[in-house]
Design a protein around this motif. Sequence first.
Motif, PDB file in Angstrom:
ATOM      1  N   ARG A 157       3.106 -40.032   5.095  1.00 39.40           N
ATOM      2  CA  ARG A 157       2.885 -41.069   4.076  1.00 39.40           C
ATOM      3  C   ARG A 157       1.807 -40.622   3.090  1.00 39.40           C
ATOM      4  O   ARG A 157       1.971 -40.757   1.869  1.00 39.40           O
ATOM      5  N   ALA A 160       3.127 -37.833   0.851  1.00 37.83           N
ATOM      6  CA  ALA A 160       4.030 -38.348  -0.181  1.00 37.83           C
ATOM      7  C   ALA A 160       3.242 -39.081  -1.263  1.00 37.83           C
ATOM      8  O   ALA A 160       3.511 -38.915  -2.462  1.00 37.83           O
ATOM      9  N   SER A 208       8.393 -38.224   1.831  1.00 36.28           N
ATOM     10  CA  SER A 208       8.711 -39.632   2.044  1.00 36.28           C
ATOM     11  C   SER A 208       9.860 -39.801   3.041  1.00 36.28           C
ATOM     12  O   SER A 208       9.834 -40.700   3.886  1.00 36.28           O
ATOM     13  N   HIS A 326       9.502 -45.027  -2.635  1.00 35.10           N
ATOM     14  CA  HIS A 326       8.475 -44.755  -1.635  1.00 35.10           C
ATOM     15  C   HIS A 326       7.537 -45.945  -1.477  1.00 35.10           C
ATOM     16  O   HIS A 326       7.213 -46.358  -0.350  1.00 35.10           O
ATOM     17  N   CYS A 330       6.842 -48.267   1.885  1.00 30.89           N
ATOM     18  CA  CYS A 330       5.498 -48.466   2.449  1.00 30.89           C
ATOM     19  C   CYS A 330       5.168 -49.955   2.557  1.00 30.89           C
ATOM     20  O   CYS A 330       4.609 -50.400   3.567  1.00 30.89           O
TER      21      CYS A 330
END
Length: 398
Positions: A157, A160, A208, A326, A330
């Motif tokens: 994470r 990315a 991602s 992305h 999240c």
Amino acid sequence: MANDNPHSDDDIPAFKEQLQRCLEGFSSKWLDACDHDLMHPTRLARKDFPVPELLLFALRNVLGWRWLGHREKVRWTVLGHVGGEPIAFELQKFGLRMLRPAGEHAFDDERVIGQLRGAIQITEKFLKPLTEHQIHRGELVIANRHGEFSSRYLFFREKADAAFRQANRKRRRKKGQPEGNGIEGLGSLLSAVLNHGMRQKQEGFFYSVAMVDCYFSAIEHRLALLRAFTGRSMEEGGFREFISMSWDKKLAEILGGKQSNKIRETIRDLRRIKERIRNPFAHGGFENDKGSLQIYIPTLGMLPANFTKYGESARFSLFPVEDQDHTECCNTFDEVDKLLSSDHLAGPHRILEAGVDPCYDPESLAMYLRAISEGDDGIEAFLDHWSRIYEREVNMDY
């Protein structure tokens, strides 16, 4: 032998006879006067004896070797004879050791180790039905690797996030680089800018997708742990039934009760991420709605088999995952994390984060439920008790 043993009365004598044949030259005979002879230790390779307790079971439980329990930095010792000479096997903090008198031996180390490896294979085969029996009853433990799974997810994470930030950042002209006067210079500068953004977007896409895959692995693991720490009882066979459920059914069972519109929307978003991103990249590029397939229509050419739904496919854009995708992933993951660590799951989440390895037998489930029902004080007392036992066993501070 364990209670409720699934073996028949004839199985145990046959097993013992097999072991005795395999361990020809080994004897349970032991004299206290032999203690001082065991001065030469040999560390046994972990790959040869990955589960030392199988050796303890074969020699102590079945063949009747004398054994010693906990000592400082020692979990157990078994004592006997091989080739007429005293021998011992000892599980210490830093591994399994064989102790023998110094000098030449009637049976060399290689022969002894080879016979023991054969005995362990026989023992493993004998115990296999018992493992299935205990799993069915919920008498099992799962190693809590929540921290490891979460760290992998957060690693990708963060990678990315950094790549997409870099892609959106204005490219700086290097010192001494021409400003791009004229058509050729302008074309060169534009190419450099585009290449910079494309490279960073590609990195963001790769990281991602890895993040998404890690998150779904993490949530599968997390749900299995939470199922124990909620403390709700299980019928026989309940553990196997829960593990075989799809992830969304597991999630629904853990969340329990009547779900609000917001919760249902979050679960739908999570399912959409799984279908659009996780599944195609985890399953060789194949999508559930045939979006990865193309069909030939005369006079038209090749068309995606899912037609207009192709617009929702991971392959509709140049980069299947871009900055906005992305961010949406999240945000959904953060919402799911909140659901699994608040309200009635706040207590189970605390136990999970502490690294406790869950047990699924009725007594353990009742213990977790009792700790949670007593609030923060009950959970703190349970974690303090568990950590003392854990540290004692890991460090062998007996």
